[in-house]
Scaffold this active site. Sequence first.
Site, PDB file in Angstrom:
ATOM      1  N   ASP A  28     -25.080   2.102   6.407  1.00 20.77           N
ATOM      2  CA  ASP A  28     -25.089   2.355   4.970  1.00 20.77           C
ATOM      3  C   ASP A  28     -26.278   3.220   4.565  1.00 20.77           C
ATOM      4  O   ASP A  28     -27.423   2.871   4.846  1.00 20.77           O
ATOM      5  CB  ASP A  28     -25.154   1.010   4.237  1.00 20.77           C
ATOM      6  CG  ASP A  28     -24.773   1.108   2.778  1.00 20.77           C
ATOM      7  OD1 ASP A  28     -25.203   2.065   2.124  1.00 20.77           O
ATOM      8  OD2 ASP A  28     -24.057   0.235   2.290  1.00 20.77           O
ATOM      9  N   ASP A  29     -25.999   4.346   3.913  1.00 27.13           N
ATOM     10  CA  ASP A  29     -27.055   5.218   3.375  1.00 27.13           C
ATOM     11  C   ASP A  29     -27.891   5.890   4.463  1.00 27.13           C
ATOM     12  O   ASP A  29     -29.051   6.246   4.225  1.00 27.13           O
ATOM     13  CB  ASP A  29     -28.009   4.437   2.455  1.00 27.13           C
ATOM     14  CG  ASP A  29     -27.410   4.138   1.097  1.00 27.13           C
ATOM     15  OD1 ASP A  29     -26.249   4.481   0.879  1.00 27.13           O
ATOM     16  OD2 ASP A  29     -28.124   3.554   0.261  1.00 27.13           O
ATOM     17  N   CYS A  67     -21.577   4.942  -2.181  1.00 25.62           N
ATOM     18  CA  CYS A  67     -20.869   3.943  -1.374  1.00 25.62           C
ATOM     19  C   CYS A  67     -19.387   3.785  -1.720  1.00 25.62           C
ATOM     20  O   CYS A  67     -18.525   3.964  -0.858  1.00 25.62           O
ATOM     21  CB  CYS A  67     -21.548   2.580  -1.517  1.00 25.62           C
ATOM     22  SG  CYS A  67     -23.245   2.509  -0.948  1.00 25.62           S
ATOM     23  N   HIS A 120     -16.782  -1.477   0.003  1.00 28.77           N
ATOM     24  CA  HIS A 120     -17.862  -1.545  -0.976  1.00 28.77           C
ATOM     25  C   HIS A 120     -18.311  -2.997  -1.101  1.00 28.77           C
ATOM     26  O   HIS A 120     -17.500  -3.929  -1.035  1.00 28.77           O
ATOM     27  CB  HIS A 120     -17.380  -1.007  -2.325  1.00 28.77           C
ATOM     28  CG  HIS A 120     -18.437  -0.895  -3.359  1.00 28.77           C
ATOM     29  ND1 HIS A 120     -19.683  -0.362  -3.103  1.00 28.77           N
ATOM     30  CD2 HIS A 120     -18.445  -1.245  -4.676  1.00 28.77           C
ATOM     31  CE1 HIS A 120     -20.413  -0.384  -4.198  1.00 28.77           C
ATOM     32  NE2 HIS A 120     -19.688  -0.908  -5.171  1.00 28.77           N
ATOM     33  N   ASP A 318     -21.648   5.915   5.162  1.00 23.96           N
ATOM     34  CA  ASP A 318     -20.875   6.244   3.960  1.00 23.96           C
ATOM     35  C   ASP A 318     -21.442   7.416   3.174  1.00 23.96           C
ATOM     36  O   ASP A 318     -20.725   8.106   2.454  1.00 23.96           O
ATOM     37  CB  ASP A 318     -20.728   5.020   3.050  1.00 23.96           C
ATOM     38  CG  ASP A 318     -22.058   4.392   2.665  1.00 23.96           C
ATOM     39  OD1 ASP A 318     -23.115   4.885   3.112  1.00 23.96           O
ATOM     40  OD2 ASP A 318     -22.043   3.403   1.922  1.00 23.96           O
TER      41      ASP A 318
END
Length: 489
Positions: A28-29, A67, A120, A318
């Site tokens: 994530d990120d 996201c 999500h 994402d």
Amino acid sequence: MRKLFLICFLATAGVVHASPNVLFLAVDDWNDMMNAMGKPQVKTPNLDRLAERGMVFTNAHAPGVYCAPSRTAIMTGLQPFNSGCYGDEPSIYNLPDHMDLPQYFRANGYKVAGGGKVYHHMPGYLDRRGFDEWFIWNDELKKEGWHIDHWAPGSPALPENERPYSEVARATKWKEFDFHAMPNGDEEKMADTITANWAVDFLNRKHDQPFFLAFGTYAPHKPNYVPQKYFDLYPLDQIELPPIQAGDIDDLPPAITRRLVNRAKRVHDPIASGNHWKSAMQGYFAACSYADAMMGRVLDALWNSPYADNTIIVLWSDNGYHLGEKKYWAKHTLWERTTNVPFFWAGPGIPKGKTTDLTVSLLDAQKTLIDLCNLPPRSDIDGESLKPIFQDLENVKDRTLVIADYDSYAVVNRDWRYISRPDGEELYDLRKDPNEWSNLAGHPEYADLKKKFAEKIPKNPAPAGKGPKSKTLRLVREGEDFYWVPRNK
């Protein structure tokens, strides 16, 4: 006798199926700061090992700018401008009859299991219809609509009123923009660790049918609360600040300029003026290395299992992440820092130790997996199969992608980035200007090129679907289940 031997072998060694298994890994990120993508400042030994076993796409792009839309697009296989899910519009409500990736594999004979941040993370976004098994580290979160909250009660994060908020969090008044080194002994209590251990257990089981296993970490998403040993990997005096240029945003359209100036006053200026820039990067880097360690646990379990040679691995993030470039932090932009993401592939049919800068999209994951697993092709999803690249890398031509953010679009290929906004345009020559400092949109010699890119923007994009932020939906919880209804019902 031969049949009996085969039965005994399968019973003792685990079943190796004709159809390959799938290990679907999400972080994530995470931007492109990793050794396998040519930016070794972040230490990622496990992703380095994965890269050695497969192919890395250094010019892969997320289909959305944060996201929710990216994950919705990846799981449904649909561009936001075809689904109407540009932001927080839940696909489970807006696309109730569309079969997403896990559902499709389950319908075609796969055992499908998952855990962690794949969809999500907010309540009501996990579509469990495609899963035979979904692991959640905290059973209480099921009652909230399967909320993927990694700092819920039971995690080692400090209670809200006891958090030693970093100077960055206090200076920016952005509580989530926080980082803190936790005791190393707390690592096994963390949600990502617990979920990684579950994935390891799944891979250690005997499976009598091909499996699709999805595992996602919340890290390196803020807040960056990870064990001290990961912070120790990054002494502040060894952290290099990203390249910046004075006046970088002076040639941008008015609305995005105002947004950047206002955001910089609230976030970047307090960070830079308070000498916190390297500290903020340290927290992010530490969380990246923690996520790498969790991926390493799962990869080791696979590579030490009977399924090692018959499992396709795909790893993705994402969206990317700004670390002060253009005086901006986090995501939600149409520039390289947000859209360029890790995209790793390994397994049968995929060449080893290869890297390519061909332009690809995370949307390509679904058609590629269907192709590699010999499942019936789908005509109701977007993206392209990457199998031709795996088979003949040198002779595949680059392509151009479109990335949507409601009424704004980025059109991207290996050499150019064109951005169309309601109040203006941007054009960057990525060969000469990889940092996207010089907007060429106002130069008349590029008029034909801009027109060519603008023609790729959809003429009739899908209207935005219904979502909770627009106050059109509300989430109804019933026991461990949930559903969305119009707010007025």
